[in-house]
Structure formats: structure tokens, C-alpha cells
Design a protein around this motif. Structure first.
Motif, PDB file in Angstrom:
ATOM      1  N   ARG A 166      25.080  87.570 -38.674  1.00 48.37           N
ATOM      2  CA  ARG A 166      26.111  87.738 -37.698  1.00 48.37           C
ATOM      3  C   ARG A 166      26.514  86.470 -36.820  1.00 48.37           C
ATOM      4  NH1 ARG A 166      22.729  93.006 -34.503  1.00 48.37           N
ATOM      5  NH2 ARG A 166      22.667  94.267 -36.255  1.00 48.37           N
ATOM      6  N   HIS A 167      27.781  86.358 -36.553  1.00 46.71           N
ATOM      7  CA  HIS A 167      28.151  84.928 -35.967  1.00 46.71           C
ATOM      8  C   HIS A 167      28.550  85.207 -34.683  1.00 46.71           C
ATOM      9  CE1 HIS A 167      28.349  84.251 -40.378  1.00 46.71           C
ATOM     10  NE2 HIS A 167      29.258  85.330 -40.511  1.00 46.71           N
ATOM     11  N   HIS A 168      28.194  84.281 -33.833  1.00 47.56           N
ATOM     12  CA  HIS A 168      28.213  84.348 -32.237  1.00 47.56           C
ATOM     13  C   HIS A 168      28.813  82.818 -31.886  1.00 47.56           C
ATOM     14  CE1 HIS A 168      25.490  87.728 -32.175  1.00 47.56           C
ATOM     15  NE2 HIS A 168      24.593  86.923 -33.082  1.00 47.56           N
ATOM     16  N   ARG A 169      29.942  82.984 -30.997  1.00 44.39           N
ATOM     17  CA  ARG A 169      30.511  81.782 -30.686  1.00 44.39           C
ATOM     18  C   ARG A 169      30.023  81.732 -29.097  1.00 44.39           C
ATOM     19  NH1 ARG A 169      34.149  78.334 -32.363  1.00 44.39           N
ATOM     20  NH2 ARG A 169      34.748  79.657 -34.081  1.00 44.39           N
ATOM     21  N   LEU A 170      29.408  80.752 -28.816  1.00 48.58           N
ATOM     22  CA  LEU A 170      28.810  80.711 -27.447  1.00 48.58           C
ATOM     23  C   LEU A 170      29.376  79.333 -26.705  1.00 48.58           C
ATOM     24  CD1 LEU A 170      24.881  81.007 -28.594  1.00 48.58           C
ATOM     25  CD2 LEU A 170      26.788  82.944 -28.059  1.00 48.58           C
ATOM     26  N   LYS A 171      29.670  79.831 -25.127  1.00 50.55           N
ATOM     27  CA  LYS A 171      30.082  78.705 -24.517  1.00 50.55           C
ATOM     28  C   LYS A 171      29.002  77.503 -24.114  1.00 50.55           C
ATOM     29  CE  LYS A 171      33.208  77.785 -20.566  1.00 50.55           C
ATOM     30  NZ  LYS A 171      34.125  76.863 -21.483  1.00 50.55           N
ATOM     31  N   THR A 172      29.350  76.167 -24.276  1.00 50.56           N
ATOM     32  CA  THR A 172      28.461  75.256 -23.549  1.00 50.56           C
ATOM     33  C   THR A 172      29.233  74.554 -22.469  1.00 50.56           C
ATOM     34  OG1 THR A 172      29.417  73.568 -25.148  1.00 50.56           O
ATOM     35  CG2 THR A 172      27.671  74.639 -25.915  1.00 50.56           C
ATOM     36  N   ALA A 173      28.576  73.427 -21.887  1.00 55.83           N
ATOM     37  CA  ALA A 173      29.154  72.627 -20.893  1.00 55.83           C
ATOM     38  C   ALA A 173      30.533  72.200 -21.354  1.00 55.83           C
ATOM     39  CB  ALA A 173      28.121  71.898 -20.360  1.00 55.83           C
ATOM     40  N   GLY A 175      32.409  72.830 -24.309  1.00 55.59           N
ATOM     41  CA  GLY A 175      33.120  73.642 -25.364  1.00 55.59           C
ATOM     42  C   GLY A 175      32.540  74.773 -25.987  1.00 55.59           C
ATOM     43  N   CYS A 176      32.527  75.008 -27.187  1.00 59.20           N
ATOM     44  CA  CYS A 176      32.193  76.341 -27.765  1.00 59.20           C
ATOM     45  C   CYS A 176      31.207  75.892 -29.111  1.00 59.20           C
ATOM     46  CB  CYS A 176      33.207  77.240 -28.103  1.00 59.20           C
ATOM     47  SG  CYS A 176      33.905  78.137 -26.712  1.00 59.20           S
ATOM     48  N   VAL A 177      30.341  76.541 -29.384  1.00 57.20           N
ATOM     49  CA  VAL A 177      29.659  76.273 -30.600  1.00 57.20           C
ATOM     50  C   VAL A 177      29.265  77.732 -31.423  1.00 57.20           C
ATOM     51  CG1 VAL A 177      28.444  74.095 -30.006  1.00 57.20           C
ATOM     52  CG2 VAL A 177      27.151  76.349 -29.441  1.00 57.20           C
ATOM     53  N   MET A 178      29.247  77.655 -32.828  1.00 59.12           N
ATOM     54  CA  MET A 178      28.711  78.837 -33.521  1.00 59.12           C
ATOM     55  C   MET A 178      27.476  78.848 -33.818  1.00 59.12           C
ATOM     56  SD  MET A 178      30.375  81.298 -34.585  1.00 59.12           S
ATOM     57  CE  MET A 178      31.864  81.294 -34.903  1.00 59.12           C
ATOM     58  N   VAL A 179      27.062  80.173 -33.542  1.00 57.74           N
ATOM     59  CA  VAL A 179      25.651  80.310 -33.942  1.00 57.74           C
ATOM     60  C   VAL A 179      25.627  81.303 -35.042  1.00 57.74           C
ATOM     61  CG1 VAL A 179      23.252  81.116 -33.285  1.00 57.74           C
ATOM     62  CG2 VAL A 179      24.606  79.350 -32.009  1.00 57.74           C
ATOM     63  N   HIS A 180      24.993  81.229 -35.919  1.00 56.75           N
ATOM     64  CA  HIS A 180      24.533  82.283 -37.054  1.00 56.75           C
ATOM     65  C   HIS A 180      23.208  82.785 -37.342  1.00 56.75           C
ATOM     66  CE1 HIS A 180      28.421  80.374 -38.668  1.00 56.75           C
ATOM     67  NE2 HIS A 180      27.729  79.115 -38.443  1.00 56.75           N
ATOM     68  N   MET A 191      23.866  63.044 -28.227  1.00 57.94           N
ATOM     69  CA  MET A 191      22.680  63.727 -27.817  1.00 57.94           C
ATOM     70  C   MET A 191      22.600  64.768 -26.927  1.00 57.94           C
ATOM     71  SD  MET A 191      19.792  64.267 -29.070  1.00 57.94           S
ATOM     72  CE  MET A 191      19.401  62.643 -30.060  1.00 57.94           C
ATOM     73  N   VAL A 192      23.620  64.484 -26.075  1.00 58.34           N
ATOM     74  CA  VAL A 192      23.660  65.258 -24.633  1.00 58.34           C
ATOM     75  C   VAL A 192      24.187  66.596 -24.791  1.00 58.34           C
ATOM     76  CG1 VAL A 192      24.696  65.440 -22.369  1.00 58.34           C
ATOM     77  CG2 VAL A 192      23.514  63.313 -23.013  1.00 58.34           C
ATOM     78  N   ASN A 193      25.371  66.582 -25.911  1.00 53.66           N
ATOM     79  CA  ASN A 193      26.121  67.800 -26.022  1.00 53.66           C
ATOM     80  C   ASN A 193      25.331  68.537 -26.946  1.00 53.66           C
ATOM     81  OD1 ASN A 193      27.108  66.412 -28.245  1.00 53.66           O
ATOM     82  ND2 ASN A 193      29.346  66.922 -27.868  1.00 53.66           N
ATOM     83  N   ALA A 194      24.605  67.913 -28.017  1.00 50.24           N
ATOM     84  CA  ALA A 194      24.061  68.640 -28.898  1.00 50.24           C
ATOM     85  C   ALA A 194      22.594  69.548 -28.256  1.00 50.24           C
ATOM     86  CB  ALA A 194      23.251  67.622 -29.926  1.00 50.24           C
ATOM     87  N   VAL A 195      22.036  68.881 -27.566  1.00 50.12           N
ATOM     88  CA  VAL A 195      20.868  69.033 -26.869  1.00 50.12           C
ATOM     89  C   VAL A 195      21.387  70.584 -25.782  1.00 50.12           C
ATOM     90  CG1 VAL A 195      19.128  69.014 -24.763  1.00 50.12           C
ATOM     91  CG2 VAL A 195      19.623  67.377 -26.681  1.00 50.12           C
ATOM     92  N   ASP A 196      22.521  70.297 -25.340  1.00 52.86           N
ATOM     93  CA  ASP A 196      23.023  71.316 -24.368  1.00 52.86           C
ATOM     94  C   ASP A 196      23.405  72.528 -25.287  1.00 52.86           C
ATOM     95  OD1 ASP A 196      24.264  72.521 -21.857  1.00 52.86           O
ATOM     96  OD2 ASP A 196      26.073  72.366 -22.984  1.00 52.86           O
ATOM     97  N   ALA A 197      23.719  72.294 -26.714  1.00 51.04           N
ATOM     98  CA  ALA A 197      24.130  73.676 -27.428  1.00 51.04           C
ATOM     99  C   ALA A 197      22.845  74.081 -27.921  1.00 51.04           C
ATOM    100  CB  ALA A 197      24.879  72.791 -28.809  1.00 51.04           C
ATOM    101  N   VAL A 198      21.654  73.329 -28.055  1.00 51.27           N
ATOM    102  CA  VAL A 198      20.495  74.030 -28.265  1.00 51.27           C
ATOM    103  C   VAL A 198      19.952  74.951 -27.139  1.00 51.27           C
ATOM    104  CG1 VAL A 198      17.967  73.500 -28.777  1.00 51.27           C
ATOM    105  CG2 VAL A 198      19.802  72.389 -30.046  1.00 51.27           C
TER     106      VAL A 198
END
Length: 306
Positions: A60-67, A69-74, A133-140
Motif C-alpha cells: 500500500r503506497h502512502h504519500r505523506l507531507k513533511t515540513a 515536501g512530500c515523501v512516499m511510504v510503502h 540529514m534534517v529533511n531525512a530525519v523529518d521524513a522518518v
């Protein structure tokens, strides 16, 4: 031999160091964060993505909003008939994507885990052309808010560094990720060392490097020298498994030793001895079998002695 383009870039940074080091440092930082074009895949990368097409339809694919932009979570559900074993977060490395983590994801699913695999910003099906590292940790963080807490967070290469920073709460105003265990596979442990290698490659001078470090502190709220694996793991009392090949050419095994600074490691010497004897493949696992099993990785029970 360096390409013509690299020679030009080195010349530009060399000149800028003398006349505009702060501007040079900002430019170097932005270049450091620039991600490859996800549409410009090599033939091997394209084949890997194509081979994983059927596998990706199971998620199931989820597009989530971060500070930013948007990231995809599978989201991959456990294999049918398996007892629920909790949710595992998987984070890929630089120039990677969920499709390349297929074997790891399938192993956890077979063990009864739900697996949440994050495409980092600028990678896979996530938006943007910028990763740090900042936008990556925010995506997590966002993945954790939607799907956590996790029984384990597993990161490969740069994704391992991201997972360690997320659990340690290294970035200001981003709460620590809730994860019961941490697995680091060939993960770099020192952001200062990565910056130093990048600076040597592009001829970024010391004053420009100082400006890069200032940019890191401005975005993360923490000085660059604090982004080291031993410090992060010491701040995050989470059982951690570190897997790293002694002969890794992309990420030196010295990075694993830095992570080991946060705790004991006893199997490295035995691993090195076995490799010297010609045994292959032999890899060092910090924490050994106990850490492997505690991380929820698959094991095969041996036959009982009669």
C-alpha cells in the motif's frame, strides 16, 4: 583521471575560497545535498526496478507531507498465516529506493512483520532533488507518526545514519523516533568525515568548509562535530546491531568501529582472522548472534543433538 567538469568545479571552489568563502560554502552545501535525477537510471538500476514491479504491487503506497515536501511510504503486510510480530521501518541509502531493499523487506515479512519502507526525499517515488540529514530525519518522523512505534528501524548506508540520528533525536525540534531496536547495515557514522571527503574531492577550502558547518548548525540546531555515531548511539539506549564488511570500498569499516565506540564488540578480530584464512563471505556483526536475534532478523534453528 578527473573529468573536465570536476576540474572546472575544483577550480571554481579554489578561487571562491579566496574571494567569497561564505558564498562558496553555501554553494558547496547545496551541491552536497543535490540528489541524482530519479528518472536517469542506469541500465542495471532500471532492470532492478523492473524486476521489483510485481513486488511493489503488494504494498500500500502512502504519500505523506513533511515540513519541506512530500515523501512516499510503502506499507507491506506480513505474509498470510504469519503471527503478527510488529512493524519494522526500513530506510534505504543514497541513490537507492525501496525496490532495492526487496530481499530485506521480504525477510521481515516472512517473519511476520509489517514493513514500512520509506523513499527518502529526492529518491524513488518521493518528491524533490534535495536530501540532507534534517529533511531525512523529518521524513522518518512523519513515517513514525503514521505507522509507529516500530519494533525495529533498519537502515542501509546513508539510511542507517538517518535512522541513528532519528532515534537519537539529533535534530532540533524533531522528537526521537520510537523504535525498540536499531539495525545499521554499512552505515556511515561521521558526518564531519563525509563533509571532509566531499571537500577534498571538490577542493573546498577551510573557510568555505566552516561556512558549510555553519549551514548544518543553522538547519539542525546542532554543531557539525556532534553528528558522530558513537555520540548518537550513546544518547540512544536502544539495542543496536551493526553489520559491516571489513573490505567495504564505499563506506570504510572504520565507520562501524566508531559506532562500536558506544558499546563492546568482540567478533571483529575473529572475523578478520577468518578472512585472512581465505574464508568468504565472512562479515563482522557488532553484538554477534544475540544482537542479530534481538533485532528480529531471521534465524534457522539447528537440529537437536541426540
Amino acid at each position: 583521471m578527473a573529468s573536465f567538469g570536476l576540474k572546472v568545479i575544483r577550480g571554481v571552489f579554489g578561487a571562491a575560497e579566496r574571494v567569497a568563502p561564505r558564498l562558496s560554502g553555501r554553494a558547496a552545501f547545496e551541491l552536497f545535498c543535490r540528489t541524482p535525477n530519479v528518472k536517469a537510471l542506469s541500465d542495471g538500476e532500471r532492470r532492478a526496478v523492473d524486476r521489483a514491479a510485481g513486488f511493489m504491487t503488494e504494498a500500500r503506497h502512502h504519500r505523506l507531507k513533511t515540513a519541506t515536501g512530500c515523501v512516499m511510504v510503502h506499507e507491506f503486510r506480513p505474509e498470510p498465516g504469519r503471527a503478527a510480530a510488529g512493524t519494522v521501518l526500513v530506510v534505504h541509502g543514497w541513490r537507492s529506493r525501496t525496490e532495492y531493499m526487496r530481499a530485506l523487506i521480504e525477510g521481515y515479512r516472512a517473519a511476520g512483520h509489517r514493513v514500512v519502507s520509506l523513499d527518502l526525499p529526492g529518491h524513488g517515488q518521493s518528491q524533490g532533488r534535495r536530501l540532507n540529514m534534517v529533511n531525512a530525519v523529518d521524513a522518518v518522523r512523519v513515517a513514525g507518526e503514521w505507522f509507529g512505534p516500530f519494533v525495529a528501524a533498519v537502515g542501509h548506508s546513508f539510511g542507517g545514519a538517518v535512522a541513528a540520528n532519528a532515534i537519537a533525536g539529533s535534530v532540533k525540534n524533531i522528537p526521537p523516533l520510537a523504535a525498540g531496536r536499531l539495525v545499521l547495515i554499512a552505515a556511515p557514522s561521521s558526518l564531519p568525515a563525509i563533509f571532509a571527503d566531499f571537500s577534498r574531492m571538490l577542493n573546498v577550502g577551510p573557510r568555505s568548509q566552516a561556512a558549510m558547518a555553519d549551514r548544518v548548525e543553522h538547519l539542525s540546531g546542532r554543531p557539525l562535530h556532534e553528528f558522530t555515531g558513537d555520540r548518537q548511539l550513546a544518547q540512544a539506549p536502544v539495542p543496536t546491531l551493526v553489520i559491516h564488511a571489513q573490505d567495504d570500498r564505499e563506506v570504510s569499516a572504520d565507520h562501524a568501529r566508531r559506532y562500536a565506540g558506544a558499546g563492546g564488540w568482540r567478533s571483529a578480530l575473529a572475523t578478520k582472522t577468518a578472512q585472512d584464512m581465505g574464508l568468504s563471505p565472512v562479515k563482522h556483526i557488532l553484538g554477534g548472534y544475540t544482537a542479530w536475534k534481538a533485532a528480529g532478523l531471521p534465524v534457522e534453528p539447528g537440529e537437536k543433538k541426540k
